[in-house]
Each structure stands twice: as structure tokens, then as C-alpha cells.
Design a protein around this motif. Structure first.
Motif, mmCIF file in Angstrom:
data_model
loop_
_atom_site.group_PDB
_atom_site.id
_atom_site.type_symbol
_atom_site.label_atom_id
_atom_site.label_comp_id
_atom_site.label_asym_id
_atom_site.label_seq_id
_atom_site.Cartn_x
_atom_site.Cartn_y
_atom_site.Cartn_z
ATOM 1 N N GLU A 91 0.783 -1.238 0.000
ATOM 2 C CA GLU A 91 0.000 0.000 0.000
ATOM 3 C C GLU A 91 0.813 1.284 0.000
ATOM 4 N N GLY B 148 -6.796 2.936 -5.037
ATOM 5 C CA GLY B 148 -5.586 2.133 -5.214
ATOM 6 C C GLY B 148 -4.582 2.712 -6.200
ATOM 7 N N ARG C 290 -0.558 3.073 -5.714
ATOM 8 C CA ARG C 290 -0.158 2.262 -4.569
ATOM 9 C C ARG C 290 0.805 1.171 -5.046
ATOM 10 N N TYR D 63 -0.570 -1.345 -7.397
ATOM 11 C CA TYR D 63 -0.855 -0.748 -8.708
ATOM 12 C C TYR D 63 0.427 -0.699 -9.537
#
Lengths: 296, 275
Positions: free
Chosen positions: A231, A253, A256, A259
Motif C-alpha cells: 500500500e 488504489g 499504490r 498498482y
């Protein structure tokens, strides 16, 4: 004799961690201080001892709280191997920026850090490394002249000692208060890690929350291996700037760690609990046919 | 420098952003002959905000690279007003590789508010693309001369400006972030940009003193856009001289690494000597 030095190094690191004054690691000074600290994300009541034992990761929801530079090193380096490099290297105030000097002095008192980067020599799983850690509590881990110089020196130390380089990034980017000279540190650090890599050195970048701006656009994105903490926010432009530019809210997201892995910029998202073992494994895998590169 | 010494920093910022200001497109028309533009990053797209190609500079082939804002609104929009996307930086990277392969000096012309802050730009690795340019420039074995023409904004500008020599137009500005962004980050108030201009040391004279740049290119009174032909003559002469000098460097890559290795070191306090 070696044991004596190792014990001394370990005491030193413990002292530094304590000086960081980090809750909940700092010893409870009085009975009036709370035993519990709420998780900032799931609001679970977690005792300070639990936070401590769990490496500042929430046992309920897995939220990774930021950790200080010395604390990070104490979690990752073998006991008794920590040797700090350039502990007294600092910058000055090139723009005579109003309030900057006082801000630095205050942060030095509160955090026990001299600057936003700590660099050290040590071992992980018995294998020697040069490690650098940026600390987000010190001016958002921003890169000014001193941080840039410490990163460049760490890369040079790794080259000279023929050791792998591990950098734990956490930064808001270039430090505004040092103006253009902060921008130039992008060139300095990118060139330094590139030179090290071209000589055959292994550079592992471990991106933690948040890694943005000029740090992302220089050494953070130049690793042979790129790892990220779950995260963690990783990007060039900050989410607020992007929202203002494109005039829409960003998807859940976005930017992050997960991602970035999905988009091909991170090799693996590694939870803090596995950080040490993952690094040890990577170091083992790069020992060049079993010949220790550190043979002295 | 000239009689223009007294121009305040905020005025220079305005001059640097003048719509008619000479940029890389003008350079291609006036300084080079037989120019061939190269397009595309060979991965997915072509970003017009970065111009790349090969041309002859006084008869010898050079690689030309620059950021452009576009001449009319349609072009402005296509170029994101001079803010390159990762595709632009990857095109630049391609041009750098070819400069190296064919042994051509690299001349860059920078005029950008910064790299484009967009959703797709982030998804395709804006940071990684800029970092790759910085890394590549640090090892190029051919001479690299960079010219800051208008705005030199942030990492998006540095991505084309790690030169052996860095020149700067007299009214150009070069900074860690735009004055608006700077004011917004530090004071949460972008309307204090004027105040930021005065603090940031972003003018050519300031940067010469900080040894971030090596040479200031004087502009005609009123700015380069008032007499582009005269300004291009200045640029031409300066580039000829700088190129001649840079070609004598034994190891341009090492020279560039040392140049950037020293950036800001005058402001370090070493404390007591360590390991």
C-alpha cells in the motif's frame, strides 16, 4: 574481541532507535501514558508492545505504519553488524530560506536524526551490504544536498567495498527549501547508482510509503530489483496535483505499491514481516556462482 | 551581462513564458541544416512535446533534442503546453542511444514547466522514464550541451539537461518546481508565487553563481522574442564555441559525472570525519 565490537554496535543502534523517540518504542515514561495505540486505519486498539513486536504493522488489518530509519535498520540488519556511515554529514541553508534553519534544528532535537537519510554498513543473513534509509519524519524524507550526498557516498562505498547496495526510499521528493540544488541531487544520485550498477554492483530499491517526486524520478526507480511495501504510495506527481490537472478524482488504489506492480514497475510487494528474508534471499541469489564478492 | 541586470525575478518568469519565445522548433529552423525529425518511443506512442532528430550543425551531424510547447492552441494541447509524458522521455532516451551509437554530440533545448502530471503518465511510469534519461545521460560517451531556453521546470527539465556544459538564456528560469507549485507546497497558497520567485534563485545570474549553469546567453532588450534572429546568432556562436571545447574532453561521461557529483557540495558540513 569481535563479539565485543558487535555488542557495542548493537548497543549503539538500540540507543539510536530509542533516541528516535518513536511511539510506541520509546519506553513508557509514566503510568499516565496510554498502553494502547489505535490503528490509524482500522481503529483497532493495539497495545504498544504488540505494535513493537509486530514491526509497527497492525495485527488486525495489516496496516504498515511508518518506521524510523534506525528502527528500520535494526529490523533488517544482523545483530551487531550496524556501522553508520557519515553520521555527521549535514547540509546548510543555500537559499537563506526563512525559517529553514530553525526547522532543521527542531527536527534534529525531536527525531534524533541529523538529516533525512541514514547510511550504514552491515550484514543481512551474514552477507555484507551498504544500506541507506530515508526517514519520512525528517522533512518528509525530502532530498536536499546532504541527502543526495549521502546516497551518492553510499553507492561509492558499495562500489569500493564490492558490496550490494540496498536503499529504503521514503520521500516527498526534492527539498523545496534548498531550491535548484535539491533538483541537481537527482542528477548526482542517478549518476552514482548508475555507475555502481555498470560496474556490476547489485542495487535493490525498497520503496516505502511515500516515495514520490524527485526521488522516484531518480535513484528510487533505478534498482536492479525493485521491492515495495504494501500500500505504499509511489509516484512522480502527487495525487492532489494530478486531480487538479485532470479535473477528476483518482481511482481507488491509484499509485499504490500493488498498482505499480500491476503496471510493471515493481518486482514484488513485500510485507515488512518478510522484508529481511526476501533481502537475504536476493543477496544469496546474486553471489556470483557462490564466490563471495566480499572476499577480503 | 548587459543592461538587463536589474530585471526582477518575477519579470524574468513572465519573459520566460512569453508565447513567442524561441525554442527548439526555432533552433531546428535556424541552427541546423538537413534536419530529420524522429518520432515515437517504439513502445506505444509519439509525444509531440519532445522533439528529437538529427541535423547538421555547421556541417557536422548532431543529435537534437528539446521540449516544445506548440505554436497555436491545437499544438499547445497536443504538447500539453510543453509538459512531456513518459512517451516523450522514452523518445528522448532513443535519441540519446542513437547519439551514442553514431558518435554524435547531443544538443538539447529545454523549455518546459515540468513533466506532465496525469493519470496515464503515472500509470506508464513518469518517474521511471525520467530516471532512465538521467541514468543514460550520466554515461553517454559523446559531448552533451544543454541550453535552458525558457522555463526549466523540475525533473522534467533536468531529464534533458545533464550536460557537460549547461547554458541558459538570460531571461530563462530554472528551478526545482514552478514558483506556483513552490508556493503551494510551502505555504499552501499558490498566489504567493511572486514572493517565491524572489526566494528561489531561479534566474540565470543566480544559477551561474550557484554553479548550476556555466554560461548565460544575453538576450536583446525586451527579451529574445522581440528579435529572435539576433538571439539565434548569439546561440549559434555560443554553441559552436562550447561544442569545440567539449569535443576536446578526454572522457565526456566522466566529466559529466564529476560535474553533477559536485552539485551543492559547497553547502555541506562534514562534521567529524568518518569511515
Amino acid at each position: 574481541m569481535n563479539d565485543w565490537f558487535a555488542a557495542r554496535r548493537q548497543r549503539m543502534l538500540r540507543l539510536k532507535v530509542r533516541r528516535e523517540g518513536e511511539r510506541p518504542f520509546a519506553p513508557r515514561l509514566s503510568a499516565s501514558e496510554p498502553v494502547f495505540e489505535q490503528c490509524p486505519r482500522c481503529h483497532a486498539a493495539v497495545t504498544r508492545t504488540q505494535w513493537d513486536k509486530n514491526r509497527m504493522v497492525c495485527p488486525e488489518c495489516g496496516f504498515h505504519r511508518p518506521v524510523g530509519a534506525y528502527r528500520r535498520l535494526s529490523m533488517v540488519l544482523d545483530e551487531g553488524t550496524f556501522q553508520e556511515l557519515d553520521p555527521d554529514l549535514t547540509g546548510t541553508d543555500p537559499l537563506n530560506f526563512p525559517g529553514y534553519g530553525e526547522k532543521l534544528a527542531g527536527l534534529r532535537r525531536r527525531t534524533g536524526l541529523r538529516e533525512a537519510a541514514v547510511t550504514a554498513r552491515g550484514r543481512i543473513g551474514g552477507m555484507p551490504v551498504i544500506a541507506a534509509v530515508l526517514d519520512s519524519r525528517f522533512m518528509m524524507g525530502s532530498m536536499g544536498v546532504a541527502v543526495g550526498e549521502k546516497i551518492a557516498r553510499a553507492a561509492e562505498a558499495a562500489e569500493k567495498a564490492r558490496m550490494p547496495l540496498v536503499i529504503f526510499c521514503a520521500s516527498g521528493g526534492a527539498r523545496m527549501q534548498e531550491g535548484i540544488l535539491s533538483l541537481m541531487q537527482m542528477g548526482k544520485t542517478a549518476a552514482a547508482v548508475t555507475r555502481f550498477r555498470e560496474k556490476g554492483g547489485l542495487y535493490i530499491a525498497y520503496l516505502t510509503h511515500p516515495t514520490t517526486g524527485g526521488v522516484t524520478a531518480s535513484f528510487a526507480m533505478l534498482g536492479d530489483i525493485t521491492l515495495a511495501e504494501p500500500e505504499a504510495l509511489i509516484g512522480f506527481a502527487g495525487p492532489r496535483v494530478i486531480e487538479q490537472t485532470i479535473g477528476q478524482t483518482l481511482p481507488e488504489g491509484f499509485q499504490r505499491a500493488e498498482y505499480l506492480q500491476e503496471h510493471g514497475f515493481v518486482d514484488a510487494v513485500v510485507p515488512r514481516a518478510e522484508m529481511r528474508n526476501t533481502l537475504a534471499k536476493l543477496l544469496r541469489l546474486h553471489q556470483k556462482g557462490g564466490v563471495r564478492r566480499d572476499a577480503e | 551581462m548587459t543592461q538587463n541586470d536589474a530585471i526582477p525575478a518575477a519579470r524574468r518568469v513572465a519573459l520566460a513564458r512569453e508565447p513567442g519565445r524561441p525554442g527548439v522548433s526555432g533552433a531546428v529552423q535556424t541552427l541546423f541544416t538537413d534536419f530529420f525529425e524522429q518520432r515515437g518511443d517504439r513502445l506505444c506512442a509519439d509525444d509531440p512535446a519532445v522533439l528529437a532528430g538529427v541535423g547538421l550543425f555547421h556541417g557536422r551531424p548532431v543529435t537534437v533534442l528539446g521540449t516544445r510547447k506548440g505554436a497555436d492552441l491545437e499544438e499547445n494541447l497536443a504538447c500539453h503546453f510543453g509538459m512531456p509524458t513518459p512517451e516523450g522521455y522514452r523518445k528522448a532516451l532513443r535519441a540519446m542511444e542513437q547519439a551514442e551509437k553514431f558518435g554524435r554530440p547531443l544538443l538539447t533545448f529545454v523549455d518546459t514547466p515540468g513533466a506532465y502530471p496525469g493519470l496515464e503518465a503515472e500509470a506508464r511510469g513518469q518517474g521511471a522514464a525520467i530516471a532512465a534519461c538521467l541514468a543514460r545521460m550520466s554515461t553517454l560517451s559523446v559531448p552533451l550541451i544543454a541550453v535552458i531556453m525558457g522555463e526549466g521546470g523540475s525533473g522534467g527539465a533536468l531529464a534533458l539537461a545533464m550536460g557537460n556544459r549547461v547554458l541558459m538564456a538570460e531571461n530563462a528560469v530554472y528551478s526545482v518546481l514552478s514558483p506556483e507549485g513552490f508556493a503551494s507546497i510551502l505555504w499552501k497558497d499558490s498566489s504567493r508565487a511572486g514572493e517565491a520567485c524572489g526566494l528561489m534563485k531561479l534566474t540565470a545570474a543566480d544559477l551561474l553563481e550557484l554553479q548550476v549553469i556555466d554560461r548565460v546567453l544575453p538576450e536583446p532588450d525586451g527579451g529574445a522574442h522581440t528579435d529572435p534572429a539576433a538571439f539565434w546568432r548569439t546561440v549559434d556562436a555560443a554553441l559552436r564555441e562550447e561544442l569545440r571545447r567539449a569535443e576536446k574532453l578526454a572522457d565526456p561521461a566522466r566529466h559529466r559525472q564529476r560535474r553533477f557529483r559536485a552539485m551543492g557540495n559547497g553547502w555541506l558540513c562534514a562534521g567529524k570525519e568518518t569511515i
